[in-house]
Design a protein around this motif. Structure first.
Motif, PDB file in Angstrom:
ATOM      1  N   UNK A 304       0.844  -1.203   0.000  1.00  0.00           N
ATOM      2  CA  UNK A 304       0.000   0.000   0.000  1.00  0.00           C
ATOM      3  C   UNK A 304       0.877   1.249   0.000  1.00  0.00           C
ATOM      4  N   UNK A 305       0.384   2.308  -0.653  1.00  0.00           N
ATOM      5  CA  UNK A 305       1.171   3.527  -0.714  1.00  0.00           C
ATOM      6  C   UNK A 305       0.327   4.762  -0.900  1.00  0.00           C
ATOM      7  N   UNK A 306       0.898   5.884  -0.533  1.00  0.00           N
ATOM      8  CA  UNK A 306       0.272   7.193  -0.691  1.00  0.00           C
ATOM      9  C   UNK A 306       1.311   8.128  -1.290  1.00  0.00           C
ATOM     10  N   UNK A 307       0.924   8.912  -2.310  1.00  0.00           N
ATOM     11  CA  UNK A 307       1.846   9.879  -2.901  1.00  0.00           C
ATOM     12  C   UNK A 307       1.109  11.190  -3.146  1.00  0.00           C
ATOM     13  N   UNK A 308       1.863  12.276  -3.184  1.00  0.00           N
ATOM     14  CA  UNK A 308       1.269  13.598  -3.392  1.00  0.00           C
ATOM     15  C   UNK A 308       2.338  14.538  -3.928  1.00  0.00           C
ATOM     16  N   UNK A 309       1.884  15.585  -4.614  1.00  0.00           N
ATOM     17  CA  UNK A 309       2.807  16.611  -5.096  1.00  0.00           C
ATOM     18  C   UNK A 309       2.112  17.963  -5.144  1.00  0.00           C
ATOM     19  N   UNK A 310       2.908  19.015  -5.109  1.00  0.00           N
ATOM     20  CA  UNK A 310       2.406  20.377  -5.283  1.00  0.00           C
ATOM     21  C   UNK A 310       3.442  21.162  -6.074  1.00  0.00           C
ATOM     22  N   UNK A 311       2.969  21.869  -7.108  1.00  0.00           N
ATOM     23  CA  UNK A 311       3.859  22.697  -7.920  1.00  0.00           C
ATOM     24  C   UNK A 311       3.240  24.079  -8.078  1.00  0.00           C
ATOM     25  N   UNK A 312       4.057  25.099  -8.027  1.00  0.00           N
ATOM     26  CA  UNK A 312       3.576  26.474  -8.167  1.00  0.00           C
ATOM     27  C   UNK A 312       2.965  26.683  -9.548  1.00  0.00           C
ATOM     28  N   UNK A 313       2.034  27.649  -9.645  1.00  0.00           N
ATOM     29  CA  UNK A 313       1.350  27.930 -10.904  1.00  0.00           C
ATOM     30  C   UNK A 313       1.355  29.406 -11.247  1.00  0.00           C
ATOM     31  N   UNK A 314       0.928  29.725 -12.477  1.00  0.00           N
ATOM     32  CA  UNK A 314       0.920  31.106 -12.951  1.00  0.00           C
ATOM     33  C   UNK A 314      -0.113  31.949 -12.214  1.00  0.00           C
ATOM     34  N   UNK A 315       0.237  33.233 -12.014  1.00  0.00           N
ATOM     35  CA  UNK A 315      -0.739  34.155 -11.435  1.00  0.00           C
ATOM     36  C   UNK A 315      -1.606  34.728 -12.557  1.00  0.00           C
ATOM     37  N   UNK A 316      -2.347  35.794 -12.288  1.00  0.00           N
ATOM     38  CA  UNK A 316      -3.317  36.306 -13.265  1.00  0.00           C
ATOM     39  C   UNK A 316      -2.746  37.364 -14.198  1.00  0.00           C
ATOM     40  N   UNK A 317      -1.422  37.587 -14.163  1.00  0.00           N
ATOM     41  CA  UNK A 317      -0.812  38.622 -14.997  1.00  0.00           C
ATOM     42  C   UNK A 317       0.144  37.970 -15.982  1.00  0.00           C
ATOM     43  N   UNK A 318      -0.193  37.951 -17.275  1.00  0.00           N
ATOM     44  CA  UNK A 318       0.635  37.277 -18.264  1.00  0.00           C
ATOM     45  C   UNK A 318       1.839  38.116 -18.696  1.00  0.00           C
ATOM     46  N   UNK A 319       1.949  39.365 -18.223  1.00  0.00           N
ATOM     47  CA  UNK A 319       3.080  40.212 -18.623  1.00  0.00           C
ATOM     48  C   UNK A 319       4.253  40.150 -17.647  1.00  0.00           C
ATOM     49  N   UNK A 320       4.098  39.460 -16.511  1.00  0.00           N
ATOM     50  CA  UNK A 320       5.157  39.460 -15.493  1.00  0.00           C
ATOM     51  C   UNK A 320       5.926  38.146 -15.455  1.00  0.00           C
ATOM     52  N   UNK A 321       5.954  37.433 -16.572  1.00  0.00           N
ATOM     53  CA  UNK A 321       6.657  36.159 -16.601  1.00  0.00           C
ATOM     54  C   UNK A 321       5.772  35.036 -16.106  1.00  0.00           C
TER      55      UNK A 321
END
Length: 465
Positions: A304-321
């Motif tokens: 039996x096993x449990x796995x998880x991940x979290x990765x940062x995502x884009x904000x609401x401004x497409x001009x700031x990278x």
């Protein structure tokens, strides 16, 4: 006469010793893979078969063979050929066959620096950054590289490398000095303790300003231009060339804890950054992070096993990278359909994400379930959700060609895998994969509610020699 015979025998002995000194042992190994799959709605859109020419059933095969040419324990050469993927009924898999599908996947030499323990590998080789849980979300691919490896003792080692994944636009017959290369430098320091292992690493990449980003440039692992590969979402009105002084770097570590066996814990943590000059009013920077963890408990008849991940995502401004972690050529995957790492060698996968960036997820599994000798099963359920702001859907499509689906905070998906592994003979395996993904994609975000569930049923045979 006796003198002549004696001289001839001596000459033969000398020539024989020279031939023996230059002789090499040749060993071959590899595998044939055969895949027979039924698929539906791998783009999650109604009418996908009509719009994208999707086939319900497909058959394909691949042969990979590695030839080792061994001069001694301190010197060997390796060439790794790949024939395929050959789709039955198409090109070299059509009537008459005789296709030209032989590729040189790897070609390198290994040698030890005399009177030292320094190992050198140079040539086309597989190069992967550490990944304890589910492969590397940053880089795991074949590339031209020079690698140095040294083991200080039983606990600490060091690997350093220089790789050149791109040299895109140079003309050898031209006198112009173009800056069209991408160079990647890295160092990995594995530390092995009693019941634990930690592997920190750091990578730096320099991108020449003349590296083009048109559709004709060398493509990344999923078929898109390099700029899209390293930046992911391309900002609106972005320029078609890099500026001066474009640099990228990554740092991370892989952890493995086995001292509490049969309970084990694994984790990967990493951060990446692209630093590029602003062109016009477009910020070309990108940076982000990712954490992946897994806990397993090994029992007699299952794990039996449990796995998880979290990765940062884009904000609401497409001009700031971008706020998603950049990558070079990832091989990430805790699942066998939506992601890439686990499962049959040439089965369809990665339809949700190739890197995990811009998403978070959690999964549970019962792995290696075995009640019959040579037969194992894995049952897995995984939940995905995006970490990108829904406003960014105005600047990209649902299927971002460099990363799979572009999931926003309003989008989610469920995946279920039921996979089976049967060892028919010592060298022949049967892998059966059953996968289902239900995508819950926001109608207001994407402007449509015509989404369908994806599924697959695959039979895979693998003959290893």
């Amino acid at each position: 006469m006796k003198r002549i015979v004696t001289l001839m025998l001596a000459a033969m002995l000398v020539l024989g010793s020279v031939a023996g000194a230059s002789a090499a042992d040749i060993k071959a190994k590899g595998q044939w893979d055969f895949s027979f799959e039924w698929l539906d709605n791998t783009n999650f859109q109604d009418g996908d078969q009509d719009n994208a020419g999707e086939d319900d059933f497909g058959a394909k095969q691949r042969l990979r063979t590695q030839i080792d040419i061994i001069a001694s324990e301190n010197l060997r050469g390796v060439v790794y050929f790949e024939m395929g993927d050959t789709v039955w009924g198409r090109t070299d898999g059509a009537l008459g066959t005789d296709g030209k599908s032989v590729e040189v996947k790897r070609s390198y030499i290994d040698w030890v620096v005399p009177n030292t323990d320094l190992m050198v590998r140079m040539g086309l080789q597989g190069l992967a950054l550490p990944g304890a849980v589910a492969g590397s979300p940053i880089m795991d691919d074949d590339v031209a590289a020079l690698t140095l490896a040294y083991k200080f003792n039983d606990m600490v080692g060091l690997t350093a490398f220089w790789a050149r994944p791109y040299d895109t636009a140079g003309n050898e017959s031209s006198d112009n000095n173009t800056f069209d290369e991408m160079d990647v430098f890295g160092v990995v320091v594995p530390v092995t303790l009693d019941g634990a292992k930690i592997t920190p690493y750091a990578v730096y990449a320099s991108v020449g300003k003349d590296v083009p980003v048109s559709s004709t440039t060398p493509t990344d692992y999923n078929g898109s231009s390099y700029q899209q590969a390293i930046y992911g979402l391309r900002p609106a009105n972005a320029p078609s060339a890099f500026g001066d002084d474009t640099n990228a770097w990554w740092a991370g570590a892989a952890f493995e804890l086995t001292m509490f066996s049969p309970l084990s814990f694994k984790m990967d943590a990493m951060y990446g950054n692209v630093d590029a000059e602003e062109i016009g009013n477009i910020d070309m920077d990108r940076s982000g992070w990712m954490v992946i963890g897994a806990v397993d408990y090994k029992m007699d008849m299952m794990t039996p096993g449990l796995f998880a991940w979290y990765a940062s995502g884009d904000d609401d401004d497409q001009t700031n990278g971008s706020e998603r972690m950049p990558y070079i050529s990832p091989d990430f995957g805790p699942t066998s359909f939506g992601t890439d790492k686990v499962g049959a060698p040439i089965a369809t996968d990665s339809i949700v994400s190739v890197s995990g960036t811009g998403t978070w997820g959690v999964g549970v599994q019962l792995a290696n379930i075995s009640f019959v000798e040579n037969l194992k099963h894995t049952l897995r359920a995984t939940y995905y959700r995006g970490t990108n702001d829904e406003e960014m859907a105005n600047y990209t499509s649902l299927r971002n060609t460099t990363n799979g689906l572009y999931l926003t905070e309003e989008d989610s998906a469920w995946e279920v895998n039921f996979d089976h592994f049967y060892k028919i003979y010592e060298n022949l395996d049967l892998i059966v994969e059953m996968g289902y993904i239900k995508a819950d994609l926001d109608e207001d975000t994407w402007g449509t509610d015509e989404f369908s569930d994806a599924w697959k049923l695959g039979f895979n045979l693998k003959y290893s020699f």
